[in-house]
Design a protein around this motif. Structure first.
Motif, PDB file in Angstrom:
ATOM      1  N   GLY A 111      37.926 100.106  42.582  1.00 20.90           N
ATOM      2  CA  GLY A 111      36.729  99.579  41.919  1.00 20.90           C
ATOM      3  C   GLY A 111      36.620  98.085  41.754  1.00 20.90           C
ATOM      4  N   ILE A 112      37.270  97.291  42.633  1.00 22.04           N
ATOM      5  CA  ILE A 112      37.170  95.848  42.465  1.00 22.04           C
ATOM      6  C   ILE A 112      36.731  95.115  43.730  1.00 22.04           C
ATOM      7  N   CYS A 113      36.866  95.765  44.896  1.00 19.87           N
ATOM      8  CA  CYS A 113      36.493  95.063  46.126  1.00 19.87           C
ATOM      9  C   CYS A 113      35.043  95.331  46.506  1.00 19.87           C
ATOM     10  N   GLY A 114      34.503  96.474  46.105  1.00 17.83           N
ATOM     11  CA  GLY A 114      33.108  96.814  46.404  1.00 17.83           C
ATOM     12  C   GLY A 114      32.861  97.355  47.795  1.00 17.83           C
ATOM     13  N   LYS A 153      22.421 108.895  44.604  1.00 15.31           N
ATOM     14  CA  LYS A 153      22.515 107.667  43.819  1.00 15.31           C
ATOM     15  C   LYS A 153      23.574 106.734  44.416  1.00 15.31           C
ATOM     16  N   SER A 154      23.301 105.429  44.447  1.00 18.98           N
ATOM     17  CA  SER A 154      24.276 104.472  44.962  1.00 18.98           C
ATOM     18  C   SER A 154      25.460 104.393  44.003  1.00 18.98           C
ATOM     19  N   ALA A 155      26.691 104.478  44.568  1.00 20.02           N
ATOM     20  CA  ALA A 155      27.891 104.439  43.716  1.00 20.02           C
ATOM     21  C   ALA A 155      29.110 104.130  44.573  1.00 20.02           C
ATOM     22  N   LEU A 156      30.253 103.838  43.912  1.00 21.91           N
ATOM     23  CA  LEU A 156      31.496 103.593  44.639  1.00 21.91           C
ATOM     24  C   LEU A 156      32.228 104.914  44.837  1.00 21.91           C
ATOM     25  N   ALA A 157      32.694 105.167  46.053  1.00 18.52           N
ATOM     26  CA  ALA A 157      33.423 106.411  46.342  1.00 18.52           C
ATOM     27  C   ALA A 157      34.752 106.463  45.593  1.00 18.52           C
ATOM     28  N   CYS A 158      35.365 105.291  45.391  1.00 20.49           N
ATOM     29  CA  CYS A 158      36.673 105.277  44.737  1.00 20.49           C
ATOM     30  C   CYS A 158      36.590 105.429  43.228  1.00 20.49           C
ATOM     31  N   GLN A 159      35.380 105.304  42.670  1.00 20.53           N
ATOM     32  CA  GLN A 159      35.216 105.439  41.224  1.00 20.53           C
ATOM     33  C   GLN A 159      34.562 106.764  40.848  1.00 20.53           C
ATOM     34  N   THR A 160      34.262 107.598  41.847  1.00 21.19           N
ATOM     35  CA  THR A 160      33.645 108.903  41.580  1.00 21.19           C
ATOM     36  C   THR A 160      34.749 109.939  41.527  1.00 21.19           C
ATOM     37  N   LEU A 161      35.007 110.493  40.338  1.00 22.02           N
ATOM     38  CA  LEU A 161      36.111 111.432  40.159  1.00 22.02           C
ATOM     39  C   LEU A 161      35.717 112.840  40.599  1.00 22.02           C
ATOM     40  N   ALA A 162      36.678 113.558  41.180  1.00 19.39           N
ATOM     41  CA  ALA A 162      36.441 114.936  41.611  1.00 19.39           C
ATOM     42  C   ALA A 162      36.029 115.803  40.425  1.00 19.39           C
ATOM     43  N   ARG A 163      36.615 115.520  39.239  1.00 17.89           N
ATOM     44  CA  ARG A 163      36.323 116.342  38.062  1.00 17.89           C
ATOM     45  C   ARG A 163      34.862 116.198  37.613  1.00 17.89           C
ATOM     46  N   ALA A 171      28.045  88.407  34.089  1.00 22.56           N
ATOM     47  CA  ALA A 171      27.610  88.020  35.435  1.00 22.56           C
ATOM     48  C   ALA A 171      28.775  87.786  36.384  1.00 22.56           C
ATOM     49  N   ILE A 172      29.927  87.312  35.851  1.00 21.33           N
ATOM     50  CA  ILE A 172      31.058  87.053  36.752  1.00 21.33           C
ATOM     51  C   ILE A 172      31.791  88.329  37.137  1.00 21.33           C
ATOM     52  N   THR A 173      31.439  89.457  36.503  1.00 22.24           N
ATOM     53  CA  THR A 173      32.092  90.730  36.788  1.00 22.24           C
ATOM     54  C   THR A 173      31.593  91.365  38.093  1.00 22.24           C
ATOM     55  N   CYS A 174      30.490  90.858  38.643  1.00 19.77           N
ATOM     56  CA  CYS A 174      29.896  91.447  39.849  1.00 19.77           C
ATOM     57  C   CYS A 174      30.885  91.462  41.013  1.00 19.77           C
ATOM     58  N   ILE A 175      31.003  92.630  41.674  1.00 18.68           N
ATOM     59  CA  ILE A 175      31.947  92.760  42.789  1.00 18.68           C
ATOM     60  C   ILE A 175      31.236  92.769  44.137  1.00 18.68           C
ATOM     61  N   MET A 176      29.920  92.470  44.128  1.00 22.53           N
ATOM     62  CA  MET A 176      29.141  92.364  45.360  1.00 22.53           C
ATOM     63  C   MET A 176      29.197  93.627  46.202  1.00 22.53           C
ATOM     64  N   CYS A 177      29.100  94.774  45.565  1.00 17.25           N
ATOM     65  CA  CYS A 177      29.211  96.039  46.282  1.00 17.25           C
ATOM     66  C   CYS A 177      27.904  96.456  46.953  1.00 17.25           C
ATOM     67  N   GLY A 178      26.759  95.987  46.410  1.00 16.12           N
ATOM     68  CA  GLY A 178      25.477  96.337  47.004  1.00 16.12           C
ATOM     69  C   GLY A 178      24.816  97.559  46.411  1.00 16.12           C
ATOM     70  N   CYS A 179      25.446  98.191  45.416  1.00 18.27           N
ATOM     71  CA  CYS A 179      24.845  99.387  44.804  1.00 18.27           C
ATOM     72  C   CYS A 179      23.495  99.060  44.188  1.00 18.27           C
ATOM     73  N   CYS A 180      23.401  97.906  43.527  1.00 19.78           N
ATOM     74  CA  CYS A 180      22.170  97.553  42.824  1.00 19.78           C
ATOM     75  C   CYS A 180      21.007  97.308  43.778  1.00 19.78           C
ATOM     76  N   THR A 181      21.185  96.378  44.705  1.00 19.79           N
ATOM     77  CA  THR A 181      20.086  96.030  45.607  1.00 19.79           C
ATOM     78  C   THR A 181      19.627  97.228  46.435  1.00 19.79           C
ATOM     79  N   CYS A 185      25.074 100.182  38.925  1.00 15.91           N
ATOM     80  CA  CYS A 185      26.170  99.212  38.872  1.00 15.91           C
ATOM     81  C   CYS A 185      27.485  99.840  38.405  1.00 15.91           C
ATOM     82  N   PRO A 186      28.529  99.810  39.268  1.00 20.66           N
ATOM     83  CA  PRO A 186      29.807 100.422  38.883  1.00 20.66           C
ATOM     84  C   PRO A 186      30.545  99.621  37.809  1.00 20.66           C
ATOM     85  N   LYS A 187      30.143  98.362  37.561  1.00 22.17           N
ATOM     86  CA  LYS A 187      30.791  97.555  36.545  1.00 22.17           C
ATOM     87  C   LYS A 187      30.004  97.534  35.238  1.00 22.17           C
TER      88      LYS A 187
END
Lengths: 232, 110
Positions: free
Chosen positions: A58-61, A70-80, A142-152, A211-213
């Motif tokens: 959840g830090i490289c994006g 829905k746009s999201a990070l695969a590494c932050q989506t838990l199987a549970r 604002a500095i927490t953004c990981i530029m993942c692209g989920c938002c845009t 936004c994952p953050k």
């Protein structure tokens, strides 16, 4: 261990394989993430499945994709947190290169357009440019953004107008405009207040949901709108 | 393209659709009342005063107006972090106002 059905939207222009949904059955522990499932598919079932990943925490994006609509990070989506069937697609409104890999160049170009670096021509101090804890707090989100692209990718204004600069770029502009050490606020606000800029935001809030953050992107955009109005 | 609907996007969609419908209504309202319109005045007044069209218009105005107030609060900054409770506040007060407003309209059907 539980069995999950991954329904993945695939596209392979090189092998002339057109847009289609493919199903993969994967066994996963409840503590694993969707990314782990994708890696299992690539390793044991179909090595041709293409997706981006890097840090896995959840830090490289890199692993931003569309999960269950829905746009999201695969590494932050838990199987549970997933039911038996998962719908996996590339990020919406981005050109697909292959399977889940999209062209992120336009996204990064928009970011570069807001001059994403500290601009201050004043005399350099002996050591660093000082910033009080209170001033640092103003840019903490604002500095927490990981530029993942989920938002845009989740923004309906962006779907309608691909030239729209997008929430991530406006947040990046906010990161510098609100930074006490920066001196180019007026220039930046002028750059983003054009036809395809700041004012195309209608506070739809899809970006905040995606936004994952957990950044309040719309809140920052709304702040910049008020600042832009004050400056005239 | 299908994308999950959230509170914010639902509010926007309702606001946009009611806005377009109201814009069309205002346009036709002014056109129909103009001398150039080929519609007979009495039949137009009857249609506009019909309970169904009155109630529909009331619904459009209430939803667009209350969601607009929510948007104004968000733009001013005060509503940014409470946009979801603001939506439900608008929805509940909207339903209440709609019921209160519809009663005299439907009540006039005697």
């Amino acid at each position: 261990m539980k069995r999950y059905l991954f329904k993945i939207k695939r596209l392979d222009p090189e092998r002339k394989l057109s847009l289609r949904w493919e199903e993969f059955s994967v066994m996963m522990e409840q503590s694993e993430r969707l990314l782990d499932g994708l890696i299992k598919i690539k390793e044991f079932i179909d090595g041709s499945l293409a997706f981006r990943r890097s840090c896995g925490h959840g830090i490289c994006g890199s692993c931003a994709i569309k999960i269950n609509g829905k746009s999201a990070l695969a590494c932050q989506t838990l199987a549970r947190d997933l039911s038996g069937t998962v719908f996996i697609e590339p990020l919406p409104a981005m050109a697909v290169i292959k399977d889940l890999v999209v062209d992120m160049e336009p996204f990064f170009a928009k970011n570069e357009a807001v001059m994403p670096c500290l601009i201050n021509d004043e005399l350099l101090p002996d050591r660093e440019r000082l910033q009080s804890p209170e001033d640092q707090h103003k840019i903490l989100e604002a500095i927490t953004c990981i530029m993942c692209g989920c938002c845009t990718s989740s923004c309906p204004s962006y779907w309608a107008d691909k030239k729209y600069i997008g929430p991530a770029a406006i947040l990046k502009a906010a990161r510098f405009v609100l930074d006490s050490r920066d001196r180019a606020a007026d220039e930046r606000l002028e750059k983003i207040a054009d036809t395809h800029g700041l004012w195309r935001c209608h506070s739809i809030y899809n970006c905040v949901e995606a936004c994952p953050k957990g950044i309040d992107i719309t809140g920052h955009i709304s702040r910049l709108k008020r600042l832009a109005l004050k400056k005239g | 393209m299908r994308y999950k609907l959230h509170t914010g996007s639902t509010a926007w969609l309702i606001h946009r659709i009611t806005g377009v419908m109201l814009a069309l209504f205002i346009f036709f309202h002014f056109y129909a009342l103009s001398p150039k319109a080929p519609v007979r005045f009495e039949s137009l007044i009857t249609a506009m005063n019909h309970p169904v069209s009155s109630v529909l218009l009331l619904g459009l105005v209430i939803s667009h107006g209350l969601l607009g107030l929510r948007l104004m609060l968000i733009d001013m900054g005060a509503g940014a972090r409470i946009h979801k409770p603001l939506f439900w506040l608008a929805a509940l007060s909207g339903i209440l106002l709609f019921i209160l407003g519809s009663m005299p309209i439907i009540g006039g059907l005697k």
